[in-house]
Design a protein around this motif. Sequence first.
Motif, PDB file in Angstrom:
ATOM      1  N   UNK A  60       0.832  -1.216   0.000  1.00 36.27           N
ATOM      2  CA  UNK A  60       0.000   0.000   0.000  1.00 36.27           C
ATOM      3  C   UNK A  60       0.863   1.262   0.000  1.00 36.27           C
ATOM      4  N   UNK A  61       2.078   1.142   0.518  1.00 43.94           N
ATOM      5  CA  UNK A  61       2.968   2.302   0.583  1.00 43.94           C
ATOM      6  C   UNK A  61       3.364   2.831  -0.793  1.00 43.94           C
ATOM      7  N   UNK A  62       3.152   2.052  -1.835  1.00 45.46           N
ATOM      8  CA  UNK A  62       3.587   2.502  -3.164  1.00 45.46           C
ATOM      9  C   UNK A  62       2.860   3.766  -3.608  1.00 45.46           C
ATOM     10  N   UNK A  63       1.657   3.978  -3.067  1.00 47.63           N
ATOM     11  CA  UNK A  63       0.854   5.153  -3.450  1.00 47.63           C
ATOM     12  C   UNK A  63       0.863   6.146  -2.296  1.00 47.63           C
ATOM     13  N   UNK A  64       0.864   7.442  -2.615  1.00 51.88           N
ATOM     14  CA  UNK A  64       0.911   8.416  -1.511  1.00 51.88           C
ATOM     15  C   UNK A  64      -0.369   8.416  -0.681  1.00 51.88           C
ATOM     16  N   UNK A  65      -1.457   7.915  -1.259  1.00 49.90           N
ATOM     17  CA  UNK A  65      -2.708   7.830  -0.496  1.00 49.90           C
ATOM     18  C   UNK A  65      -2.886   6.448   0.122  1.00 49.90           C
ATOM     19  N   UNK A  66      -1.808   5.673   0.162  1.00 47.61           N
ATOM     20  CA  UNK A  66      -1.835   4.368   0.827  1.00 47.61           C
ATOM     21  C   UNK A  66      -0.784   4.343   1.912  1.00 47.61           C
ATOM     22  N   UNK A  67      -0.951   3.427   2.857  1.00 45.86           N
ATOM     23  CA  UNK A  67       0.027   3.321   3.949  1.00 45.86           C
ATOM     24  C   UNK A  67      -0.662   3.489   5.280  1.00 45.86           C
ATOM     25  N   UNK A  68      -0.016   4.201   6.196  1.00 47.63           N
ATOM     26  CA  UNK A  68      -0.534   4.301   7.564  1.00 47.63           C
ATOM     27  C   UNK A  68      -0.055   5.596   8.202  1.00 47.63           C
ATOM     28  N   UNK A  69      -0.903   6.139   9.035  1.00 51.54           N
ATOM     29  CA  UNK A  69      -0.493   7.278   9.861  1.00 51.54           C
ATOM     30  C   UNK A  69      -0.885   6.997  11.303  1.00 51.54           C
ATOM     31  N   UNK A  70       0.122   6.919  12.160  1.00 51.62           N
ATOM     32  CA  UNK A  70      -0.134   6.945  13.605  1.00 51.62           C
ATOM     33  C   UNK A  70       0.348   8.281  14.139  1.00 51.62           C
ATOM     34  N   UNK A  71       1.588   8.615  13.808  1.00 52.20           N
ATOM     35  CA  UNK A  71       2.132   9.888  14.271  1.00 52.20           C
ATOM     36  C   UNK A  71       3.047  10.448  13.200  1.00 52.20           C
ATOM     37  N   UNK A  72       2.997  11.770  13.056  1.00 52.82           N
ATOM     38  CA  UNK A  72       3.889  12.434  12.110  1.00 52.82           C
ATOM     39  C   UNK A  72       5.054  13.096  12.838  1.00 52.82           C
ATOM     40  N   UNK A  73       5.171  12.864  14.143  1.00 54.59           N
ATOM     41  CA  UNK A  73       6.141  13.668  14.904  1.00 54.59           C
ATOM     42  C   UNK A  73       7.589  13.396  14.494  1.00 54.59           C
ATOM     43  N   UNK A  74       7.859  12.209  13.963  1.00 53.49           N
ATOM     44  CA  UNK A  74       9.228  11.905  13.543  1.00 53.49           C
ATOM     45  C   UNK A  74       9.723  12.806  12.423  1.00 53.49           C
ATOM     46  N   UNK A  75       8.819  13.365  11.623  1.00 49.16           N
ATOM     47  CA  UNK A  75       9.251  14.274  10.558  1.00 49.16           C
ATOM     48  C   UNK A  75       9.925  15.509  11.127  1.00 49.16           C
ATOM     49  N   UNK A  76       9.601  15.847  12.367  1.00 50.83           N
ATOM     50  CA  UNK A  76      10.163  17.062  12.963  1.00 50.83           C
ATOM     51  C   UNK A  76      11.532  16.823  13.601  1.00 50.83           C
ATOM     52  N   UNK A  77      11.889  15.559  13.780  1.00 53.60           N
ATOM     53  CA  UNK A  77      13.124  15.290  14.532  1.00 53.60           C
ATOM     54  C   UNK A  77      14.351  15.968  13.899  1.00 53.60           C
ATOM     55  N   UNK A  78      14.553  15.821  12.587  1.00 56.12           N
ATOM     56  CA  UNK A  78      15.735  16.492  12.026  1.00 56.12           C
ATOM     57  C   UNK A  78      15.659  18.016  12.133  1.00 56.12           C
ATOM     58  N   UNK A  79      14.434  18.561  12.168  1.00 58.32           N
ATOM     59  CA  UNK A  79      14.264  20.019  12.194  1.00 58.32           C
ATOM     60  C   UNK A  79      14.460  20.605  13.586  1.00 58.32           C
ATOM     61  N   UNK A  80      14.295  19.777  14.616  1.00 60.97           N
ATOM     62  CA  UNK A  80      14.366  20.276  15.997  1.00 60.97           C
ATOM     63  C   UNK A  80      15.802  20.324  16.474  1.00 60.97           C
ATOM     64  N   UNK A  81      16.072  21.260  17.356  1.00 62.11           N
ATOM     65  CA  UNK A  81      17.393  21.303  17.969  1.00 62.11           C
ATOM     66  C   UNK A  81      17.220  21.135  19.480  1.00 62.11           C
ATOM     67  N   UNK A  82      16.888  19.904  19.884  1.00 58.41           N
ATOM     68  CA  UNK A  82      16.581  19.658  21.291  1.00 58.41           C
ATOM     69  C   UNK A  82      17.788  19.902  22.191  1.00 58.41           C
ATOM     70  N   UNK A  83      18.975  19.661  21.677  1.00 60.06           N
ATOM     71  CA  UNK A  83      20.164  19.873  22.520  1.00 60.06           C
ATOM     72  C   UNK A  83      20.316  21.355  22.833  1.00 60.06           C
ATOM     73  N   UNK A  84      20.050  22.208  21.865  1.00 56.42           N
ATOM     74  CA  UNK A  84      20.163  23.655  22.098  1.00 56.42           C
ATOM     75  C   UNK A  84      19.078  24.127  23.054  1.00 56.42           C
TER      76      UNK A  84
END
Length: 684
Positions: free
Chosen positions: A323-347
């Motif tokens: 199902x992942x082959x299509x952008x309207x297929x797959x699964x969503x539980x949480x999108x928070x991982x997309x923010x990990x590279x953008x966050x600077x938690x150490x700072x």
Amino acid sequence: MNAALPLRTVHGACPHDCPDTCALQVTVQDGRAIRVQGHAEHPPTHGALCTKVSRYIERSCHAERLLQPLKRVGPKGSGRFEPVGWDEALGAIAARLQAIAARDPQAIVPYSYAGTMGLVQGEGMAARFFNKLGASRLERTICATAGGEALAATYGAKLGMHVEHFAESRLILIWGSNSIASNLHFWTTAQAAKRAGARLVCIDPRRSETADKCHEHLALLPGSDGALALGLMHELIHNDWLDHDYLERHVHGWPGLRERALQWPTERAAAVCGLQPEQIRALARDYGTTRPAAIRLNYGMQRVHGGGNAVRLIALLPCLTGAWRHRAGGLLLSSSGWFVPARDDAALHRPDLLAARQPRHINMVTIGDDLQREASAAFGPKIEALLVYNSNPVAVAPHGARVRQGFAREDLFTVVLEHFMTDTADMADFVLPATTQLEHLDVHTSYGHTYALINEPAIAPLGQARPNSQIFRDLAARMGYTEPCFADSDETLARAAFKPEYVDFDQLRAHGWVKLPLPDAPFAHGGFATPSGKAMADAPGLGVPDHVPNHESVASAPALAARYPLAMISPPPRNFLNSTFVNVDSLRAIEGEPVLEMHAGDAAARGIADGMAVRVFNDRGSCRCRCRVNGRARAGVVNALGLWWRKLTADGRNVNELTHQRLTDIGRAPAFYDCLVEVEPAER
Ligand SMILES: Nc1nc2c(c(=O)[nH]1)N[C@H]1C(S)=C(S)[C@@H](COP(=O)(O)OP(=O)(O)OC[C@H]3O[C@@H](n4cnc5c(=O)[nH]c(N)nc54)[C@H](O)[C@@H]3O)O[C@H]1N2
Ligand SMILES: Nc1nc2c(c(=O)[nH]1)N[C@H]1C(S)=C(S)[C@@H](COP(=O)(O)OP(=O)(O)OC[C@H]3O[C@@H](n4cnc5c(=O)[nH]c(N)nc54)[C@H](O)[C@@H]3O)O[C@H]1N2
Ligand code: SF4
Ligand SMILES: [Mo]
């Protein structure tokens, strides 16, 4: 509204623990907030707010807002406080913390969750403060870590579909989520898909408001989702509705998972789930033959012993069918991982202030027991002080009687930062008035979409209220912390929160939100965030997932089930957000009183009729509810709605009187919906 005075609009963000993280537009006139609306141009918000946050001004400007620091004058929990100045409060708190820290700073415990999800007023200055202090570290597990860690074990991070793309799906499984209540803006998208011909299936023990509006509802038993996923896999294998190429290239451990699924013929799965085999076959046929097919999984289904294994199994379903082959297929539980590279938690959090110390961890789920533990080699020092902010543990943590006993310790020093005199604030030694989202600066991520947002202060702090960040800044100064980071302003903290190459603060300020740059169909060609790039059906340390029965079920605890035959779940109602908004009169008027939904047969067998007052009980405690025989509860399951403030109920108790502190299989999370009870008429 005075027409002569000019109106100003301010960019806001909803601070609440809700996947939608709406962009707000706050209208201000003459220094007062007069309107809070959803921003029309922010795509996930599309100009609409839920009923609760439409009343945000009613909450912020509530007559009972805490407007000055308070000091306890009566016995613990007596509710007797007197106003004190900030200087006196901060001085006394710092002196007490210093005395405890001189013995062992780990005797001090922060207790916080997502009252605000802002990065500045959440764990911004607070994290710096506790790192410098060397306080115990809090495992923030009360909501999402079973599913979150399971998802990360499977995909490498908390990643999934973009919520917008559900509009193009042809089949949507809404799994363990009452979207209309708790994820309204996703529901709008699902309805767009429905209008375009998509089929919606709801998987939920409760016939929720969302289930009412789906084409199909599978009312499985609580905690049986792993068995359902295995039964579906069995059918997908049996009918060869598999994407062999996707499995071969992008899944690690498929042979082991295949073998596991073959142990779960449909009849076996159906028996565990309390469903008909044909219901599982029909769902497998839909899921195996419809493209694109999407799953909106939510955290409701992981609040049981086997919640982690169940999430791993469900998260693998779209790998079986490709199902992942299509952008309207797959699964969503949480999108928070997309923010990990953008966050600077150490700072922002400055873990370097720990200076090589490794304080012990306290799990927020077991606070009831932990507050009553003596010092030991295994536990470390007895807990002597608690600093509570952004949370209301006396109402929301499991096994309420234990939690209350813990907070009632006369020798425990408790400081609560709050907007209101909550059940937890009642147990404090000092209550410090905090600002609301209208009064402070913050920046936000989201766990349901992929926009970073800003919240500008719209009005000045009410009374003597101070932002959490300011309170920890003031406390740091009193403690004699001289590192320059303790003097950082909220704007400096907000600027530190994101890496500028991902989220530019000035752009955030100008537009109100910034969309993260993301791939369209994230796993169309594999590329999971795991070291191998594959989805992990066999994960290091966890093996191949299986169905894990509830702690409290006929199978795992037959003697208990004989005395307490009903499984109780306690999902949120539409007009409260956890225990927030319970004291907003207009919203409480809609919810009325604590409700227990019962199946007609279960009610009749106990001499209970619709509308009767009932007592729900088990060995841990009891609470009183109004019974509703409204067709929403399945046989054998009762639904207790809402995290009521104890002091706003008829018997001074709420549903967490009944829940326990045992943890989930993965993520050390609570099993709120894994709870056996009995029910009787309240008046005998
Ligand atoms: N109005 C409102 N919105 C909220 C909240 C709120 O309190 N009120 N809380 C917010 C928070 S903190 C969170 S974490 C999210 C939660 O968001 P979700 O995870 O979507 O949770 P709920 O809406 O609580 O939906 C949980 C659904 O799961 C069902 N359920 C219970 N046990 C099981 C089970 O074993 N299996 C399955 N399949 N379903 C089960 C319940 O009946 C309920 O309908 O919502 C957020 N949004
Ligand atoms: N039985 C049962 N128990 C549950 C659940 C369930 O479904 N059933 N759900 C669980 C879940 S998913 C969660 S997330 C937890 C939620 O538990 P909590 O995170 O404790 O959530 P709330 O009850 O909303 O309490 C948040 C408090 O923070 C305060 N607050 C908000 N903003 C600020 C601020 O800026 N500064 C300060 N100082 N305070 C602020 C609010 O006034 C409010 O009292 O409850 C859990 N408990
Ligand atoms: S609680 Fe959720 S739906 Fe309501 S305004 Fe906040 S983010 Fe939006
Ligand atoms: Mo939550």
